[in-house]
Design a protein around this motif. Structure first.
Motif, PDB file in Angstrom:
ATOM      1  N   LEU A 135       0.820  -1.047  -0.037  1.00 34.43           N
ATOM      2  CA  LEU A 135       0.093  -0.069   0.023  1.00 34.43           C
ATOM      3  C   LEU A 135       0.810   1.259  -0.039  1.00 34.43           C
ATOM      4  CD1 LEU A 135      -2.614   1.660   0.492  1.00 34.43           C
ATOM      5  CD2 LEU A 135      -2.346   1.141   3.159  1.00 34.43           C
ATOM      6  N   CYS A 136       1.873   1.445   0.801  1.00 29.49           N
ATOM      7  CA  CYS A 136       2.842   2.421   1.077  1.00 29.49           C
ATOM      8  C   CYS A 136       3.708   2.592   0.195  1.00 29.49           C
ATOM      9  CB  CYS A 136       3.188   2.566   2.446  1.00 29.49           C
ATOM     10  SG  CYS A 136       1.935   2.514   3.756  1.00 29.49           S
ATOM     11  N   GLU A 137       4.203   1.684  -0.799  1.00 29.77           N
ATOM     12  CA  GLU A 137       5.319   1.367  -1.579  1.00 29.77           C
ATOM     13  C   GLU A 137       5.464   2.529  -2.403  1.00 29.77           C
ATOM     14  OE1 GLU A 137       7.397  -1.446  -4.772  1.00 29.77           O
ATOM     15  OE2 GLU A 137       5.343  -1.678  -4.597  1.00 29.77           O
ATOM     16  N   PRO A 138       4.793   3.268  -2.946  1.00 28.95           N
ATOM     17  CA  PRO A 138       5.065   4.597  -3.791  1.00 28.95           C
ATOM     18  C   PRO A 138       5.571   5.657  -2.856  1.00 28.95           C
ATOM     19  CG  PRO A 138       2.835   3.766  -4.253  1.00 28.95           C
ATOM     20  CD  PRO A 138       3.488   2.829  -3.284  1.00 28.95           C
ATOM     21  N   PRO A 148       0.822   9.124  -4.411  1.00 30.56           N
ATOM     22  CA  PRO A 148      -0.221   8.595  -4.122  1.00 30.56           C
ATOM     23  C   PRO A 148      -0.131   7.075  -3.553  1.00 30.56           C
ATOM     24  CG  PRO A 148       0.069   8.506  -6.480  1.00 30.56           C
ATOM     25  CD  PRO A 148       1.109   9.478  -5.803  1.00 30.56           C
ATOM     26  N   PHE A 149      -1.031   6.655  -2.943  1.00 26.54           N
ATOM     27  CA  PHE A 149      -1.055   5.431  -2.334  1.00 26.54           C
ATOM     28  C   PHE A 149      -1.250   4.438  -3.344  1.00 26.54           C
ATOM     29  CE2 PHE A 149      -0.958   7.675   1.836  1.00 26.54           C
ATOM     30  CZ  PHE A 149      -0.036   7.134   2.405  1.00 26.54           C
ATOM     31  N   ALA A 150      -0.817   3.290  -3.153  1.00 25.06           N
ATOM     32  CA  ALA A 150      -1.346   2.086  -4.204  1.00 25.06           C
ATOM     33  C   ALA A 150      -2.697   1.828  -4.016  1.00 25.06           C
ATOM     34  CB  ALA A 150      -0.610   0.679  -3.810  1.00 25.06           C
ATOM     35  N   VAL A 208       0.102   4.441   9.201  1.00 24.37           N
ATOM     36  CA  VAL A 208       1.015   3.491   9.575  1.00 24.37           C
ATOM     37  C   VAL A 208       2.293   4.162   9.098  1.00 24.37           C
ATOM     38  CG1 VAL A 208      -0.709   1.399   9.105  1.00 24.37           C
ATOM     39  CG2 VAL A 208       0.527   2.511   7.206  1.00 24.37           C
ATOM     40  N   ILE A 209       2.575   4.926   8.145  1.00 22.66           N
ATOM     41  CA  ILE A 209       3.798   5.718   8.015  1.00 22.66           C
ATOM     42  C   ILE A 209       4.067   6.406   9.103  1.00 22.66           C
ATOM     43  CG2 ILE A 209       5.050   7.272   6.541  1.00 22.66           C
ATOM     44  CD1 ILE A 209       3.803   5.947   4.089  1.00 22.66           C
ATOM     45  N   ALA A 210       3.230   7.369   9.504  1.00 25.17           N
ATOM     46  CA  ALA A 210       3.333   8.458  10.802  1.00 25.17           C
ATOM     47  C   ALA A 210       3.892   7.477  11.984  1.00 25.17           C
ATOM     48  CB  ALA A 210       2.233   9.252  10.946  1.00 25.17           C
ATOM     49  N   ALA A 211       2.886   6.430  12.335  1.00 24.39           N
ATOM     50  CA  ALA A 211       3.478   5.697  13.364  1.00 24.39           C
ATOM     51  C   ALA A 211       4.522   4.654  13.373  1.00 24.39           C
ATOM     52  CB  ALA A 211       2.186   4.811  13.725  1.00 24.39           C
ATOM     53  N   ASP A 218      11.160  -2.081   5.051  1.00 23.75           N
ATOM     54  CA  ASP A 218      10.379  -3.033   4.865  1.00 23.75           C
ATOM     55  C   ASP A 218       9.937  -3.491   3.668  1.00 23.75           C
ATOM     56  OD1 ASP A 218       9.779  -3.641   7.701  1.00 23.75           O
ATOM     57  OD2 ASP A 218       8.302  -1.796   7.724  1.00 23.75           O
ATOM     58  N   LEU A 219      10.583  -2.510   2.592  1.00 19.10           N
ATOM     59  CA  LEU A 219      10.472  -2.979   1.070  1.00 19.10           C
ATOM     60  C   LEU A 219      10.926  -4.102   0.582  1.00 19.10           C
ATOM     61  CD1 LEU A 219      10.957   0.891  -0.219  1.00 19.10           C
ATOM     62  CD2 LEU A 219       9.104  -0.545  -0.313  1.00 19.10           C
ATOM     63  N   GLU A 220      12.066  -4.679   1.402  1.00 25.78           N
ATOM     64  CA  GLU A 220      12.670  -5.926   1.053  1.00 25.78           C
ATOM     65  C   GLU A 220      11.771  -7.032   1.125  1.00 25.78           C
ATOM     66  OE1 GLU A 220      14.708  -6.755   5.339  1.00 25.78           O
ATOM     67  OE2 GLU A 220      15.886  -5.867   3.857  1.00 25.78           O
ATOM     68  N   LEU A 221      10.626  -6.927   1.865  1.00 24.67           N
ATOM     69  CA  LEU A 221       9.578  -7.733   1.865  1.00 24.67           C
ATOM     70  C   LEU A 221       8.641  -8.152   0.539  1.00 24.67           C
ATOM     71  CD1 LEU A 221       7.746  -6.885   5.272  1.00 24.67           C
ATOM     72  CD2 LEU A 221       9.537  -8.678   5.051  1.00 24.67           C
TER      73      LEU A 221
END
Length: 229
Positions: A135-138, A148-150, A208-211, A218-221
Motif C-alpha cells: 500500500l505504502c510502496e509509492p 499516491p498510495f497504491a 501507518v507511515i506516521a506511526a 520493509d520494502l525488502e518484503l
C-alpha cells in the motif's frame, strides 16, 4: 517545533523524525552517550491534528505535561497519539539522568478532548504487514510525501492476491486501529464527515507511515516489481 539540546527541528506535515542515541535525526541521550537510552529510541510524526510518538527502543518513554507531570508512559513497541499542544518526551538514563525533547504543536486540526492521548499497541500478521508495505510502496520508495498510495488492484498485483482478499484483510487492520481510537478509518464513526474519507486506505497509509509501522526498510518484503527493473 521540536526542541532538544539547544537545537530546533520543524516536524512539518508528512515528515517523520527519528530520535535516539545514534544514527537519528534528533540526538537523544547522545552527548555524552548514555547506554540506557536506545540507539533508535522512537519516532515523531503528525497525523490527524495530533503528534504520533512511536517507541522503537527497549525502554519506556515518559510523556510529560509542560508542568512536569507524567501524562502517559509510552511502552516499547507501542505508538501514542498525543493531541496536547505542548509536552515533553523524557527517557530516564544512567544514575537517573533525564534526557528530554520538547514539543510545541501548533495544530492545524482541532483534537477532541477525549482523543487527547491514545496509546496503541499494534500486532500485525506477516500477511498484513506485506499488504501495508505494498500500500505504502509509492511513498516509501520515492520519499515523496505527496505520492499516491497504491490502489487495491495494484496491491493485489504486487502480492499476487485477489482484489477482494486485499480489501478484506486491510478492512480488518482498519477496524482494529479504529477500535483503539484512530479516527477516519470507518464509515459509521462519529465526527465530521470531512474526516471520513471515501477511500479509507489513504488514511490507513498515512497513519501507518506516521506511526512507523512500516518503513522503507520493509520494502525488502516485496518481490522485485518487473515494471521497475
Amino acid at each position: 517545533m521540536i526542541v532538544a539540546g539547544g537545537r530546533r527541528w520543524d516536524l512539518g506535515a508528512g515528515r517523520r523524525l527519528t530520535f535516539g542515541r545514534a544514527g537519528c535525526d534528533i540526538p537523544f541521550g547522545a552527548d555524552p552517550q548514555d547506554l540506557l537510552v536506545s540507539r533508535r529510541a522512537g519516532t515523531l510524526a503528525e497525523s490527524e491534528g495530533a503528534i504520533v510518538i512511536s517507541n522503537t527502543g527497549r525502554h519506556p518513554l515518559l510523556l510529560l505535561t509542560v508542568g512536569g507531570d507524567t501524562h502517559h508512559i509510552v511502552s516499547p513497541g507501542t505508538a501514542l497519539s498525543a493531541g496536547l499542544a505542548e509536552f515533553h518526551i523524557v527517557a530516564v538514563g544512567t544514575d537517573g539522568e533525564r534526557h528530554q525533547i520538547g514539543v510545541v504543536h501548533h495544530r492545524r486540526l482541532q483534537v477532541h478532548r477525549e482523543q487527547d492521548t491514545m496509546q496503541i499497541s499494534v500486532r500485525l500478521t506477516q500477511t498484513e504487514r506485506l499488504l501495508l508495505v505494498a500500500l505504502c510502496e509509492p511513498r516509501l520508495r520515492t520519499g515523496d510525501n505527496h505520492a499516491p498510495f497504491a490502489t487495491y488492484r495494484e496491491i493485489a498485483r504486487r502480492v499476487n492476491r485477489d482484489d477482494n482478499y486485499v480489501r478484506s484483510r486491510l478492512a480488518t487492520v482498519r477496524s482494529n486501529l479504529a477500535g483503539q481510537g484512530i479516527p477516519g478509518l470507518l464509515r459509521d464513526e462519529p465526527g465530521p464527515a470531512s474526516r471520513r474519507l471515501p477511500d479509507y486506505i489513504v488514511r490507513l497509509g498515512e497513519w501507518v507511515i506516521a506511526a512507523g509501522l512500516v518503513t522503507a526498510d520493509d520494502l525488502e518484503l516485496l518481490t522485485p516489481d518487473p515494471g521497475q527493473v
